[in-house]
Design an enzyme around this catalytic site. Structure first.
Site, mmCIF file in Angstrom:
data_model
loop_
_atom_site.group_PDB
_atom_site.id
_atom_site.type_symbol
_atom_site.label_atom_id
_atom_site.label_comp_id
_atom_site.label_asym_id
_atom_site.label_seq_id
_atom_site.Cartn_x
_atom_site.Cartn_y
_atom_site.Cartn_z
ATOM 1 N N THR A 13 -7.427 -31.909 43.988
ATOM 2 C CA THR A 13 -7.263 -31.663 42.557
ATOM 3 C C THR A 13 -6.111 -30.721 42.237
ATOM 4 O O THR A 13 -5.394 -30.906 41.253
ATOM 5 C CB THR A 13 -8.573 -31.061 41.988
ATOM 6 O OG1 THR A 13 -9.613 -32.018 42.152
ATOM 7 C CG2 THR A 13 -8.450 -30.730 40.517
ATOM 8 N N SER A 63 -9.521 -35.720 48.955
ATOM 9 C CA SER A 63 -10.178 -35.393 50.221
ATOM 10 C C SER A 63 -11.473 -36.157 50.443
ATOM 11 O O SER A 63 -12.038 -36.101 51.536
ATOM 12 C CB SER A 63 -10.404 -33.889 50.342
ATOM 13 O OG SER A 63 -11.546 -33.473 49.628
ATOM 14 N N SER A 64 -11.939 -36.891 49.449
ATOM 15 C CA SER A 64 -13.082 -37.779 49.693
ATOM 16 C C SER A 64 -12.704 -38.854 50.714
ATOM 17 O O SER A 64 -13.572 -39.446 51.344
ATOM 18 C CB SER A 64 -13.513 -38.483 48.402
ATOM 19 O OG SER A 64 -13.440 -37.606 47.332
ATOM 20 N N ASP A 95 -13.780 -31.512 47.861
ATOM 21 C CA ASP A 95 -14.936 -32.307 48.285
ATOM 22 C C ASP A 95 -15.250 -32.167 49.773
ATOM 23 O O ASP A 95 -16.413 -32.093 50.161
ATOM 24 C CB ASP A 95 -14.730 -33.791 47.931
ATOM 25 C CG ASP A 95 -14.855 -34.032 46.427
ATOM 26 O OD1 ASP A 95 -15.394 -33.153 45.722
ATOM 27 O OD2 ASP A 95 -14.406 -35.094 45.947
HETATM 28 N N1 ASP Z 1 -11.947 -35.347 44.825
HETATM 29 C C1 ASP Z 1 -11.149 -34.138 44.905
HETATM 30 C C2 ASP Z 1 -10.795 -33.912 46.369
HETATM 31 O O1 ASP Z 1 -11.633 -33.489 47.097
HETATM 32 C C3 ASP Z 1 -11.901 -32.984 44.335
HETATM 33 C C4 ASP Z 1 -11.160 -31.662 44.357
HETATM 34 O O2 ASP Z 1 -10.132 -31.478 44.942
HETATM 35 O O3 ASP Z 1 -11.676 -30.732 43.730
HETATM 36 O O4 ASP Z 1 -9.691 -34.172 46.769
#
Ligand code: ASP
Length: 343
Positions: A13, A63-64, A95
């Site tokens: 993010t 990062s998912s 994540d």
């Molecule tokens: N989906 C994002 C990730 O993990 C969430 C974040 O960065 O807060 O890359």
């Protein structure tokens, strides 16, 4: 002399921007960060902002989508540059940040420089965000304090990486370390708990090749069938199973088919590690007769390891060629502060 910090941007993010599909990685992050930090450079500060250089994954990731191979990739990028910088910051999605922090702590043992992983809940590209403070404070920590370990810095908390968990999905205080005190707290002042930090050692790096199929997880729930476990273990690639049981480590032991399935797997060399579904606390397999069943079939109690530390440590030991006997003996012996010593 001004300290020199490497920022490795992997995605997440912090470097994203809005799109019709929701947040997506933003190619312009490097330029945006440079503009934002230029303003900070001239600001008054008790602790100076170090110089920094930023490198990025050629393909930034949410990062998912992280895979175990990415732990090696990040580790390798840091190890190759280890002697060129005074400290390292890894920008990462929240994540799976706790998984990466744990994995890196095993890859980079005995380190003599800070490795601080951070990210944000709101992108730097937005007017109101937590990205700038998380990043600026991480830079100040990495450039001014002797922190010889892999940490997560997030929203005023400096946490041991392999003790950290993402605990909130939509608040800014997204990380905590439920089973270990914070290494530092940043409010008006920066206060570090020096006595908790790992002692500086001689760095020894290990970059194993992870097999993504080697470790699986199963959470027990009312009504769980042995079929679930059998299906999960139906591959000779699987070398370890993390069981998330209830409370202090209790499974539904009246489910004899389930217990038999676990016993068969353990007998054929699958390491079964018992962790708790609870947010906080340790596993004591034997406080209840239900849990005691697991002692009889060779399931290892997971002490106070977080799920993320347990998962990455199993991967690390397996990828290093350790056999099931060694892993069972050593999984709850701390390598780098990831669990409390077992007495
Ligand atoms: N989906 C994002 C990730 O993990 C969430 C974040 O960065 O807060 O890359």
């Amino acid at each position: 002399m001004k300290k020199h910090i490497l920022i490795l941007h992997t995605g997440g993010t912090i470097g994203m921007c809005s799109s019709a599909q929701g947040y997506v990685p933003d190619d312009g992050f490097k330029a945006l960060l440079s503009t934002r930090l230029q303003l900070q450079q001239s600001a008054a500060s008790t602790h100076p902002l170090p110089d920094y250089e930023l490198i990025e994954f050629e393909q930034l990731i949410d990062s998912s989508n992280l895979m175990p191979a990415d732990w090696s990739k990040i580790g390798q990028m840091l190890i190759e540059r280890w002697n060129d910088y005074d400290g390292f910051i890894v920008l990462h999605g929240t994540d799976t940040m706790a998984y990466t922090a744990s994995a890196l702590s095993f890859i980079l043992q005995g380190i003599d420089k800070p490795v601080i992983i951070t990210g944000s809940q709101i992108p730097l590209s937005e007017l109101r965000n937590d990205a700038l403070d998380n990043l600026v404070t991480s830079l100040i920590l990495a450039g001014n304090f002797a922190i010889p370990e892999v940490c997560i810095y997030f929203n005023g908390r400096l946490l041991r990486g392999n003790r950290s968990r993402k605990v909130k999905s939509s608040e800014l205080n997204a990380f905590d370390s439920p089973n270990f005190a914070w290494l530092g707290q940043v409010g008006i002042h920066i206060e570090l708990q020096y006595e908790l930090l790992l002692k500086q050692g001689t760095p020894h790096f290990t970059l194993p090749q992870f097999n993504p199929d080697a470790v699986v997880m199963a959470q027990v729930y009312p009504g769980i069938s042995a079929r679930v476990i059998d299906a999960l273990l139906d591959s000779d690639q699987v070398r370890a199973l993390i069981l998330q049981s209830y409370g202090v480590g209790n499974p539904p032991d009246k489910n004899q088919a389930l217990i038999a399935s676990l016993e068969r797997a353990s007998d054929r060399g699958v390491v079964i590690l018992n962790t708790t579904q609870c947010y906080q606390g340790s596993v004591y397999q034997g406080a209840y007769a239900t849990g005691e069943t697991l002692n009889r079939i060779g399931v290892i109690p997971g002490s106070d390891l977080t799920l993320e530390a347990a998962f990455t440590k199993l991967h690390f030991l397996i990828a290093n060629g350790c056999d099931p006997f060694y892993i069972r003996e050593n999984i709850t012996r701390p390598l780098c502060g990831e669990c409390s010593p077992v007495h």
